[in-house]
Design an enzyme around this catalytic site. Structure first.
Site, short mmCIF file in Angstrom:
data_model
loop_
_atom_site.label_atom_id
_atom_site.label_comp_id
_atom_site.label_asym_id
_atom_site.label_seq_id
_atom_site.Cartn_x
_atom_site.Cartn_y
_atom_site.Cartn_z
N ARG A 44 0.82 -1.20 0.00
CA ARG A 44 0.00 0.00 0.00
C ARG A 44 0.86 1.26 0.00
O ARG A 44 0.34 2.36 0.06
CB ARG A 44 -0.97 -0.04 1.18
N GLU A 81 11.62 -13.97 3.53
CA GLU A 81 11.60 -15.02 4.55
C GLU A 81 11.32 -16.37 3.89
O GLU A 81 11.72 -17.41 4.38
CB GLU A 81 10.52 -14.75 5.61
#
Length: 157
Positions: A44, A81
């Protein structure tokens, strides 16, 4: 944990207040900015950067997933990750020495922000600051930014 800005986006008064706060910060601390750069992934940050740039009377430069931008691009790969990702910026997005602030909604581990910094450094831009709405301090992402100034409006552990 409040690490989602979606409620701010739904509320026009809250969103305007967010942009007001970020604009006030930049006008007070960094009066000479040429561009706002925003990460336009699934993030965003893209929703914050253009209205902030418009308020400041400057341009907005998108940083996107590989393959999403037209023309010649610079790209960088970085670790997530759960794997790897790649970001791109148009090769002519900024001129050497131009002053840029990188904006995103959230800083977690810092991988994406570091990749954005690397792209702008390759274009020889001067990165004035990395600016986020929310920082997840326990993930220590801002420590990876090293010598790049960093500002977060809200911090959570």
């Amino acid at each position: 944990l409040c690490s989602d800005i979606s409620p701010l986006l739904k509320d026009p008064v809250a969103f305007r207040t967010l942009i007001d706060l970020l604009e006030d910060h930049l006008r007070a601390s960094l009066p000479q900015i040429d561009f706002i750069a925003g990460e336009c992934l699934d993030s965003r940050g893209f929703l914050i950067g253009p209205p902030l740039a418009q308020r400041l009377g400057i341009g907005f430069v998108p940083i996107r997933k590989k393959g999403k931008l037209p023309g010649l691009t610079e790209s960088v790969s970085y670790a997530l990750e759960y794997g790897k990702a790649e970001l791109e910026i148009q090769s002519d997005a900024v001129e050497p020495g131009q002053k840029v602030v990188i904006v995103d909604d959230l800083l977690a581990t810092g991988g994406t922000m570091c990749a954005a910094c690397e792209l702008l450094k390759r274009l020889k831009a001067q990165i004035l600051e990395c600016l986020v709405v929310i920082e997840l301090k326990s993930l220590k992402g801002s420590e990876k930014l090293k010598s790049v100034p960093f500002y977060s409006l809200l911090q959570y552990d």
